[in-house]
Design a protein around this motif. Structure first.
Motif, short mmCIF file in Angstrom:
data_model
loop_
_atom_site.label_atom_id
_atom_site.label_comp_id
_atom_site.label_asym_id
_atom_site.label_seq_id
_atom_site.Cartn_x
_atom_site.Cartn_y
_atom_site.Cartn_z
N SER A 52 0.83 -1.21 0.00
CA SER A 52 0.00 0.00 0.00
C SER A 52 0.86 1.25 0.00
O SER A 52 0.56 2.22 -0.70
N ASP A 172 -5.89 -0.52 -4.59
CA ASP A 172 -5.30 -1.06 -3.36
C ASP A 172 -6.24 -2.09 -2.76
O ASP A 172 -7.20 -1.75 -2.06
N GLU A 173 -5.98 -3.35 -3.03
CA GLU A 173 -6.82 -4.46 -2.55
C GLU A 173 -8.31 -4.16 -2.73
O GLU A 173 -9.07 -4.12 -1.75
#
Ligand SMILES: Nc1ncnc2c1ncn2[C@@H]1O[C@H](COP(=O)(O)OP(=O)(O)O)[C@@H](O)[C@H]1O
Ligand SMILES: [Mg+2]
Lengths: 251, 263
Positions: A52, A172-173
């Motif tokens: 991240s 991000d995920e």
């Protein structure tokens, strides 16, 4: 302040010798990372490995401690750069969606178009409708985020980012906060984007997506990139013990 | 004989109710109702207060409160943003102003604006009584509201600012369009409580020496009290205050209940 002159013929993302400290904690330990135009690069690795942080450095949500980052030929680590201008070219999708809960879906998609891009109401609404249709949520434009499912919220978030007509997208995920049965819808939208040629950097645990859609797979651990390459090759024959043990857990 | 805890609680509550009832009955019997009614609820005096109690006094209270609250809200928001600024001097200035106006009684602030300002700077607050009330009472309210609003801004999840910035909004644009509106939703109940307090504090304008036309509820009630030597006007005035504050209290409780349900 300098106005960034971004060039589509330069590499989309070019990170060199990137170090990032949080206090005394060195989270990124000299990262070199590149994404070419039109490429889909997936970043995987255990929790806390700095995925991240790397992604957030690319649009300066985190300030790098040292190293350089070029986005479409512009050095964004130059302290004089107009960050807002650069960011408006980089779409970002968060794990927690981060829709604006006080605004309708339509307003979520138009507010930055109007405030940042200075688009008129009609044009911004047209663009918003087009992107809502693309993520399959044309009928939700008057809904408020609280009334959407997680999968719908994430698709709205993607449509919101797309409405700024960015040159590239950071994820991000994007499916980690979703119920398993809703993951497919979001991955479907991302797959379609990739097919249209969108440049994408995707932090994910979805190895199927990485193999099928990714042009490159990057494995991070402990603030460094341990290995990278063709997704199918890395997944089939990981070179590092740590990669092997990570993959055995997620596959 | 052993009682279950439940049974014991029932009995205990029954005894308490009995005692309360007894007290009420005794009061009803002992009280001199004729005297009380004539002293506190004289219909003739009450009718005499009409319509000025509404058209002048209540109206002025509403006007002073609304003006001070609006001014206080704007200044409070500014102070809150300054408190959160990365620029040191802004933070220090805001902290100083907030601490000063929170720490000093509203009464003193009023006196300072009415009598201190002309002596210290040779200037009078513009806008007459309304101007002075707006600024003096507004600043007192602003000091409280600033801290409330700051807490509200900090309660908005960090991801909201990040999402707005990632869309290319500047910090201040993101604050104005995304963070502050959400903060206000969070702090609407405490802000309404502050409005209730300001409604009552607006009575302090009597210090400014009000004419009959500019009298608000408290001043109006005191004048009538002196004239009639009877408590009835105060009852009327109290009723008018409740007319404003009770609906606000109910609104606060509703908002809090709704927020509780949303969580
Ligand atoms: N804002 C922050 N302040 C302090 N430490 C942080 C912050 N953000 C991340 N970290 C730390 O940096 C490390 C890497 O975090 P992160 O990049 O989120 O990892 P990943 O996304 O791979 O799980 C973790 O140890 C985390 O605790
Ligand atoms: Mg992460």
């Amino acid at each position: 302040m300098t106005e960034p002159e971004m060039r589509r013929d330069a590499p989309a993302i070019d990170v060199n010798e990137l170090h990032k400290y949080f206090g005394d904690n060195e989270v990124l330990k000299g990262i070199d990372f590149h994404v070419n135009n039109g490429e889909v690069v997936c970043v995987v690795g255990p929790s806390g490995s700095g995925k991240s942080t790397l992604l957030r450095c690319v649009n300066l949500l985190e300030q790098p401690t040292s190293g350089t980052i070029f986005v479409e030929g512009v050095e964004i680590t130059d302290p004089d750069i107009n960050v807002d201008k650069v960011r408006s070219k980089i779409g970002m999708v968060f794990q927690q969606f981060n829709l604006f809960p006080h605004l309708s879906v339509m307003r979520n998609l138009t507010i930055a178009q109007q405030r940042v891009k200075k688009r008129g109401k009609e044009e911004s609404v047209d663009i918003a409708r087009r992107n809502l249709a693309k993520v399959g949520l044309a009928e939700k434009e008057d809904a408020f985020p609280a009334h959407l499912s997680g999968g719908q919220m994430q698709r709205v978030a993607i449509a919101r980012a797309l409405s700024m007509e960015p040159d590239m997208m950071l994820f991000d995920e994007p499916t980690s906060a979703l119920d398993p049965e809703l993951v497919g819808d979001v991955l479907g939208v991302m797959k379609e984007l990739a097919h249209e040629g969108m440049t994408m950097m995707v932090v994910t645990h979805e190895m199927g997506f990485a193999r099928e859609v990714g042009d490159k797979l990057v494995f991070m651990d402990g603030g460094v990139i341990l290995e990278e390459g063709d997704p199918a090759a890395v997944l089939a024959d990981p070179q590092h013990e740590r990669t092997r043990s990570f993959l055995s857990k997620v596959l | 004989m052993a009682m279950s805890p439940r049974k014991r609680a029932q009995v205990s509550r029954g005894v308490q109710y009995g005692i309360m009832l007894l007290i009420v009955v005794v009061l009803l019997v002992v009280a001199d109702w004729e005297l009380i009614l004539s002293q506190f609820l004289d219909t003739e005096i009450l009718l005499d207060l009409m319509p000025e109690i509404f058209t002048t006094a209540l109206k002025n209270t509403l006007l002073y409160t609304a003006a001070a609250f609006t001014f206080g809200l704007i200044v409070g928001l500014l102070l809150a943003l300054m408190r959160l600024s990365s620029v040191g001097p802004y933070r220090w200035l805001a902290t100083g102003v907030i601490e000063f106006f929170r720490g000093v009684p509203a009464l003193v602030v009023f006196i300072a604006f009415q009598f201190g300002l002309p002596i210290a700077f040779g200037v009078v607050m513009p806008g007459g009584i309304l101007g002075t009330v707006t600024v003096a009472l507004g600043l007192v309210g602003a000091a409280y509201m600033a801290e409330t609003i700051r807490a509200g801004i900090q309660a908005v999840p960090k991801g909201q600012m990040e999402a707005a910035r990632s869309l290319g909004m500047s910090h201040s644009r993101a604050m104005i369009s995304i963070v502050v509106p959400q903060a206000f939703r969070i702090v609407l109940p405490p802000l309404t409580n502050e409005l209730i307090l300001l409604t009552k504090d607006s009575s302090l304008v009597y210090l400014l020496g009000l004419s009959a036309a500019s009298a608000e509820l408290t001043k109006f009630g005191r004048d009538a009290l002196n004239e009639t030597v009877n408590m009835t006007p105060l009852i009327g005035v109290a009723f008018c205050y409740l007319l404003i504050t009770v609906p606000l209290s109910i609104a606060v409780r509703r908002m809090e209940a709704r927020a509780e349900k949303a969580r």
